[in-house]
Motif scaffolding. Structure first.
Motif, PDB file in Angstrom:
ATOM      1  N   GLN A  12      65.192  34.810  72.911  1.00 43.11           N
ATOM      2  CA  GLN A  12      65.160  36.246  73.156  1.00 43.11           C
ATOM      3  C   GLN A  12      66.558  36.807  73.408  1.00 43.11           C
ATOM      4  OE1 GLN A  12      62.409  36.498  76.423  1.00 43.11           O
ATOM      5  NE2 GLN A  12      60.629  36.325  75.112  1.00 43.11           N
ATOM      6  N   ASN A  13      67.399  36.030  74.046  1.00 45.52           N
ATOM      7  CA  ASN A  13      68.745  36.505  74.383  1.00 45.52           C
ATOM      8  C   ASN A  13      69.732  36.391  73.230  1.00 45.52           C
ATOM      9  OD1 ASN A  13      68.018  37.140  77.022  1.00 45.52           O
ATOM     10  ND2 ASN A  13      68.454  35.071  77.739  1.00 45.52           N
ATOM     11  N   ASN A  14      69.433  35.554  72.234  1.00 44.35           N
ATOM     12  CA  ASN A  14      70.423  35.288  71.191  1.00 44.35           C
ATOM     13  C   ASN A  14      69.972  35.574  69.768  1.00 44.35           C
ATOM     14  OD1 ASN A  14      72.626  34.092  72.876  1.00 44.35           O
ATOM     15  ND2 ASN A  14      70.973  32.712  73.418  1.00 44.35           N
ATOM     16  N   TYR A  15      68.718  35.847  69.541  1.00 45.40           N
ATOM     17  CA  TYR A  15      68.225  36.144  68.198  1.00 45.40           C
ATOM     18  C   TYR A  15      68.422  37.633  67.958  1.00 45.40           C
ATOM     19  CZ  TYR A  15      64.834  36.455  64.325  1.00 45.40           C
ATOM     20  OH  TYR A  15      64.206  36.680  63.124  1.00 45.40           O
ATOM     21  N   GLN A  16      69.272  37.972  67.022  1.00 45.96           N
ATOM     22  CA  GLN A  16      69.666  39.363  66.806  1.00 45.96           C
ATOM     23  C   GLN A  16      68.490  40.257  66.427  1.00 45.96           C
ATOM     24  OE1 GLN A  16      72.791  40.485  67.603  1.00 45.96           O
ATOM     25  NE2 GLN A  16      71.783  42.452  67.414  1.00 45.96           N
ATOM     26  N   TYR A  17      67.578  39.759  65.607  1.00 38.70           N
ATOM     27  CA  TYR A  17      66.416  40.576  65.238  1.00 38.70           C
ATOM     28  C   TYR A  17      65.604  40.932  66.484  1.00 38.70           C
ATOM     29  CZ  TYR A  17      62.005  42.082  63.182  1.00 38.70           C
ATOM     30  OH  TYR A  17      60.883  42.805  62.870  1.00 38.70           O
ATOM     31  N   LYS A  44      58.537  35.164  61.561  1.00 34.48           N
ATOM     32  CA  LYS A  44      59.873  34.681  61.205  1.00 34.48           C
ATOM     33  C   LYS A  44      60.127  33.307  61.828  1.00 34.48           C
ATOM     34  CE  LYS A  44      61.904  39.277  60.660  1.00 34.48           C
ATOM     35  NZ  LYS A  44      62.097  39.274  59.239  1.00 34.48           N
ATOM     36  N   ILE A  45      59.718  33.125  63.072  1.00 28.02           N
ATOM     37  CA  ILE A  45      59.885  31.828  63.743  1.00 28.02           C
ATOM     38  C   ILE A  45      59.056  30.770  63.021  1.00 28.02           C
ATOM     39  CG2 ILE A  45      59.405  30.536  65.858  1.00 28.02           C
ATOM     40  CD1 ILE A  45      60.071  33.143  67.414  1.00 28.02           C
ATOM     41  N   GLU A  46      57.805  31.093  62.727  1.00 33.34           N
ATOM     42  CA  GLU A  46      56.930  30.129  62.058  1.00 33.34           C
ATOM     43  C   GLU A  46      57.474  29.744  60.684  1.00 33.34           C
ATOM     44  OE1 GLU A  46      53.200  32.213  62.123  1.00 33.34           O
ATOM     45  OE2 GLU A  46      52.599  31.268  64.024  1.00 33.34           O
ATOM     46  N   ALA A  47      57.944  30.731  59.910  1.00 32.36           N
ATOM     47  CA  ALA A  47      58.480  30.445  58.573  1.00 32.36           C
ATOM     48  C   ALA A  47      59.715  29.555  58.670  1.00 32.36           C
ATOM     49  CB  ALA A  47      58.809  31.752  57.848  1.00 32.36           C
ATOM     50  N   PHE A  48      60.600  29.871  59.625  1.00 31.80           N
ATOM     51  CA  PHE A  48      61.795  29.050  59.777  1.00 31.80           C
ATOM     52  C   PHE A  48      61.424  27.629  60.188  1.00 31.80           C
ATOM     53  CE2 PHE A  48      65.027  27.025  62.341  1.00 31.80           C
ATOM     54  CZ  PHE A  48      66.101  27.043  61.465  1.00 31.80           C
ATOM     55  N   LEU A  49      60.528  27.491  61.148  1.00 33.38           N
ATOM     56  CA  LEU A  49      60.154  26.163  61.633  1.00 33.38           C
ATOM     57  C   LEU A  49      59.435  25.348  60.559  1.00 33.38           C
ATOM     58  CD1 LEU A  49      59.065  26.937  65.298  1.00 33.38           C
ATOM     59  CD2 LEU A  49      61.184  25.844  64.512  1.00 33.38           C
ATOM     60  N   ASP A  83      69.481  25.254  66.742  1.00 35.61           N
ATOM     61  CA  ASP A  83      69.188  25.279  65.304  1.00 35.61           C
ATOM     62  C   ASP A  83      68.325  26.486  64.950  1.00 35.61           C
ATOM     63  OD1 ASP A  83      70.541  22.876  65.102  1.00 35.61           O
ATOM     64  OD2 ASP A  83      68.723  21.650  65.003  1.00 35.61           O
ATOM     65  N   LEU A  84      67.340  26.758  65.789  1.00 33.71           N
ATOM     66  CA  LEU A  84      66.434  27.875  65.540  1.00 33.71           C
ATOM     67  C   LEU A  84      67.182  29.203  65.576  1.00 33.71           C
ATOM     68  CD1 LEU A  84      63.527  28.940  65.129  1.00 33.71           C
ATOM     69  CD2 LEU A  84      63.275  28.903  67.609  1.00 33.71           C
ATOM     70  N   GLY A 129      69.601  29.437  62.576  1.00 42.70           N
ATOM     71  CA  GLY A 129      68.886  29.660  61.327  1.00 42.70           C
ATOM     72  C   GLY A 129      68.266  31.042  61.222  1.00 42.70           C
ATOM     73  N   LEU A 130      67.648  31.502  62.297  1.00 42.14           N
ATOM     74  CA  LEU A 130      67.033  32.830  62.281  1.00 42.14           C
ATOM     75  C   LEU A 130      68.084  33.922  62.118  1.00 42.14           C
ATOM     76  CD1 LEU A 130      64.304  32.452  65.048  1.00 42.14           C
ATOM     77  CD2 LEU A 130      63.910  32.735  62.607  1.00 42.14           C
ATOM     78  N   ASN A 131      69.190  33.802  62.838  1.00 44.71           N
ATOM     79  CA  ASN A 131      70.244  34.804  62.729  1.00 44.71           C
ATOM     80  C   ASN A 131      70.887  34.786  61.345  1.00 44.71           C
ATOM     81  OD1 ASN A 131      70.088  36.122  65.215  1.00 44.71           O
ATOM     82  ND2 ASN A 131      71.345  34.593  66.227  1.00 44.71           N
TER      83      ASN A 131
END
Length: 195
Positions: free
Chosen positions: A55-60, A144-149, A181-182, A185-187
């Protein structure tokens, strides 16, 4: 959005419970077999990510929060503006007070009732819009989290990947922490909308 971490954790725990049930419910009594070199490694590995760090680091996520705050502020400004206009009208009626005729007082009362109904209706509509936007953002983040994972774990290295929250997990081995990694990758996959 402040309840997103709790919601994601509850969902993760429910999924884990279901998966554990399916994993162990239909198993026959375990007999010890020594695996030969050609047999597949059946070790059970779980990874986790820290939901607070995400929550603190994922830009979206941060952009979604900012958008929600902006919408909430806009809603509050609109409601305050309505309140001020209604207060001015009420002050006018109070100033006229005893000089109003019976029919004028009744008309003012009807208008006052209508103003209250309009205010409540508008407030409800704005709150519903914000609630819908919150649900949409939560859903988008989860997807987005599920797709990345799914892509991240395409080699099936981990049997489960869960979100970590201090109140819900009592032990964690940092060797299985994939938070960095998460987030990375998400960012990397997120393209903010230019304003």
């Amino acid at each position: 959005m402040k309840h997103l971490s709790t919601i994601l954790s509850v969902i993760a725990l429910a999924l884990i419970a279901v998966l554990f049930y399916f994993q162990f419910a239909n198993k026959k009594p375990h007999t010890e077999v020594h695996a030969g070199p050609a047999e597949k490694d059946n070790s059970f590995k779980m990874a986790y990510f820290d939901i607070d760090s995400l929550q603190n680091n994922y830009q979206y996520y941060k952009d979604a929060l900012d958008e929600l705050k902006t919408k909430e502020q806009s809603m509050n400004n609109e409601l305050q503006s309505l309140e001020k206009s209604y207060q001015r009208k009420i002050q006018e009626w109070q100033q006229r007070g005893s000089s109003m005729s019976q029919s004028e007082a009744e008309a003012a009362n009807r208008e006052y009732q209508q103003m209250q109904a309009n205010y409540q209706q508008r407030r409800g509509m704005l709150e519903q819009q914000i609630g819908n936007l919150q649900m949409e953002k939560r859903k988008n983040i989860k997807e987005k989290i599920e797709a990345f994972l799914k892509d991240y774990n395409k080699d099936r290295k981990y049997a489960y990947i869960i979100s970590y929250e201090p109140e819900l997990m009592f032990y964690k081995d940092s060797a299985y922490d994939i938070t960095g990694d998460l987030i990375k990758g998400l960012n990397a996959g997120y393209q903010p909308i230019k304003k």
